[in-house]
Design an enzyme around this catalytic site. Structure first.
Site, PDB file in Angstrom:
ATOM      1  N   ARG A   1       0.854  -1.187   0.000  1.00 33.46           N
ATOM      2  CA  ARG A   1       0.000   0.000   0.000  1.00 33.46           C
ATOM      3  C   ARG A   1       0.888   1.234   0.000  1.00 33.46           C
ATOM      4  O   ARG A   1       1.727   1.398   0.877  1.00 33.46           O
ATOM      5  CB  ARG A   1      -0.918   0.019   1.232  1.00 33.46           C
ATOM      6  CG  ARG A   1      -1.911  -1.152   1.301  1.00 33.46           C
ATOM      7  CD  ARG A   1      -2.919  -1.105   0.191  1.00 33.46           C
ATOM      8  NE  ARG A   1      -3.913  -2.170   0.282  1.00 33.46           N
ATOM      9  CZ  ARG A   1      -4.413  -2.794  -0.787  1.00 33.46           C
ATOM     10  NH1 ARG A   1      -4.011  -2.474  -2.002  1.00 33.46           N
ATOM     11  NH2 ARG A   1      -5.328  -3.737  -0.631  1.00 33.46           N
ATOM     12  N   GLU A   2       0.724   2.080  -1.008  1.00 38.21           N
ATOM     13  CA  GLU A   2       1.424   3.359  -1.092  1.00 38.21           C
ATOM     14  C   GLU A   2       0.454   4.422  -0.600  1.00 38.21           C
ATOM     15  O   GLU A   2      -0.654   4.525  -1.141  1.00 38.21           O
ATOM     16  CB  GLU A   2       1.811   3.666  -2.539  1.00 38.21           C
ATOM     17  CG  GLU A   2       2.624   2.575  -3.199  1.00 38.21           C
ATOM     18  CD  GLU A   2       2.708   2.718  -4.722  1.00 38.21           C
ATOM     19  OE1 GLU A   2       3.551   2.046  -5.323  1.00 38.21           O
ATOM     20  OE2 GLU A   2       1.911   3.501  -5.292  1.00 38.21           O
TER      21      GLU A   2
ATOM     22  N   ALA B   1      -9.784  26.700   3.540  1.00 44.78           N
ATOM     23  CA  ALA B   1      -9.292  25.452   4.110  1.00 44.78           C
ATOM     24  C   ALA B   1      -7.832  25.610   4.489  1.00 44.78           C
ATOM     25  O   ALA B   1      -7.158  26.526   4.010  1.00 44.78           O
ATOM     26  CB  ALA B   1      -9.449  24.309   3.109  1.00 44.78           C
TER      27      ALA B   1
ATOM     28  N   GLU C   1      -8.018  29.496  10.261  1.00 39.96           N
ATOM     29  CA  GLU C   1      -7.869  29.533   8.803  1.00 39.96           C
ATOM     30  C   GLU C   1      -8.861  30.502   8.162  1.00 39.96           C
ATOM     31  O   GLU C   1      -8.508  31.241   7.241  1.00 39.96           O
ATOM     32  CB  GLU C   1      -8.037  28.126   8.214  1.00 39.96           C
ATOM     33  CG  GLU C   1      -6.881  27.194   8.500  1.00 39.96           C
ATOM     34  CD  GLU C   1      -5.576  27.634   7.827  1.00 39.96           C
ATOM     35  OE1 GLU C   1      -5.629  28.306   6.776  1.00 39.96           O
ATOM     36  OE2 GLU C   1      -4.505  27.307   8.372  1.00 39.96           O
TER      37      GLU C   1
ATOM     38  N   GLU D   1       3.283  33.316   3.328  1.00 38.92           N
ATOM     39  CA  GLU D   1       4.088  33.922   2.264  1.00 38.92           C
ATOM     40  C   GLU D   1       3.853  33.256   0.907  1.00 38.92           C
ATOM     41  O   GLU D   1       3.910  33.912  -0.131  1.00 38.92           O
ATOM     42  CB  GLU D   1       5.571  33.808   2.646  1.00 38.92           C
ATOM     43  CG  GLU D   1       6.525  34.477   1.669  1.00 38.92           C
ATOM     44  CD  GLU D   1       7.976  34.205   2.047  1.00 38.92           C
ATOM     45  OE1 GLU D   1       8.692  35.180   2.314  1.00 38.92           O
ATOM     46  OE2 GLU D   1       8.375  33.014   2.084  1.00 38.92           O
TER      47      GLU D   1
ATOM     48  N   GLU E   1       1.047  31.821  -0.053  1.00 39.77           N
ATOM     49  CA  GLU E   1      -0.398  31.718  -0.234  1.00 39.77           C
ATOM     50  C   GLU E   1      -0.893  32.949  -0.981  1.00 39.77           C
ATOM     51  O   GLU E   1      -0.718  34.071  -0.517  1.00 39.77           O
ATOM     52  CB  GLU E   1      -1.053  31.649   1.149  1.00 39.77           C
ATOM     53  CG  GLU E   1      -2.241  30.726   1.264  1.00 39.77           C
ATOM     54  CD  GLU E   1      -2.685  30.555   2.711  1.00 39.77           C
ATOM     55  OE1 GLU E   1      -3.427  29.602   2.972  1.00 39.77           O
ATOM     56  OE2 GLU E   1      -2.291  31.365   3.575  1.00 39.77           O
TER      57      GLU E   1
END
Lengths: 182, 182
Positions: free
Chosen positions: B36-37, B75, B92, B139, B141
């Site tokens: 599983r990755e 978000a 947020e 910075e 964003e």
């Protein structure tokens, strides 16, 4: 405003069976240099299948990253990057549930976590069937298929009982569409 | 049926700023060995913010994995693994839009791609505000904030015009909730 992030470097740090992880250097529109860690993915499909009795086809499947069984709509990866999503949707639905619907409509795209995951999922609505037939699951695929009235499924989503995102979106999109048709 | 996949090995193949990629060996219930990755992630929150005029707060943001601007609800990641999701949602929303709502309700969890992405997103509904104030973006964003009537946003989701999954789910969940209250 121009929000384009220009690629200054790109490094494949892991090339897996499903996950292909890249770390790119980028130049932001404000000139700031940053990095983006993201997964490239072949692409996938998911199918809201609603039978002639108004029941949605759901699956219970163990999801290793959360170490628990989740309820989801049928879904799967494209076989090849160029595969027609509608063909993939018909294949995955048939393989996982044995269902061959008379109608398969594209509802639109779904990006599950677009900041880090470049997986493009095409969401379909399958209708015009009564029940499933024989299944052909992959060797590492174990799932239980069951049905639930679409309005009950919508209530479960609204109650926060179905954490899978594509299943939340598809059930509410389908529920609204059938409401409009009434 | 028991669907539990037992871990036989675990390897951290990339330990990034946001993405922590693991490749685990697993033993399936049918005895088959597989791998599983998956991505481990600190966790995140998203906020459907609906103002006193019934408008939803949306953002235009460049999403590098798709090389395009997407429309999404506010978000962001948790600051620490143990952070209270409600506090993170308030932070947020305030940082990205300047909004300080009187009410912040948990709608439930959202898993964007549970087969490979262990990111747990807590989805909130923020109400009781008129408009935003000062923003404090990271910075790296860059985003544009705008509002749209909730029913128009729901129509856009149903028309397949908003590919971001959490935004599809949150808008439709909020839309149904406000319909029920009418």
């Amino acid at each position: 405003m121009d929000m384009t992030e220009k690629t200054t470097s790109s490094r494949l740090v892991y090339d897996g069976r499903v996950v292909h992880l890249y770390v790119d250097g980028v130049s932001l529109p404000n000139g700031v240099a940053s990095t983006r860690e993201y997964i490239r993915h072949i692409g996938a499909v998911c199918v809201l299948a609603v039978n002639d009795r108004g029941e949605v086809v759901l699956e219970r499947q163990y999801r290793y990253p959360f170490h628990k069984v989740l309820i989801e709509i049928p879904a799967g990866k494209l076989d090849t990057p160029g595969e027609d999503p509608r063909e993939a949707a018909l294949r995955e639905l048939r393989e996982e549930t044995g269902i061959v619907p008379r109608k398969m409509e594209l509802l639109g795209e779904y990006y599950g976590s677009p900041a880090i995951l470049g997986e493009r999922i095409w969401m379909f609505l399958a209708t015009g069937f009564e029940s499933g037939g024989a299944r052909h699951l992959d060797e590492d695929e174990m799932l239980e298929v069951f049905t639930m009235p679409l309005d009950e499924a919508a209530r479960a989503v609204l109650a926060g009982e179905i954490p899978d995102g594509k299943t939340q979106a598809a059930i509410l999109r389908g529920y609204y569409r059938f409401q409009q048709q009434k």
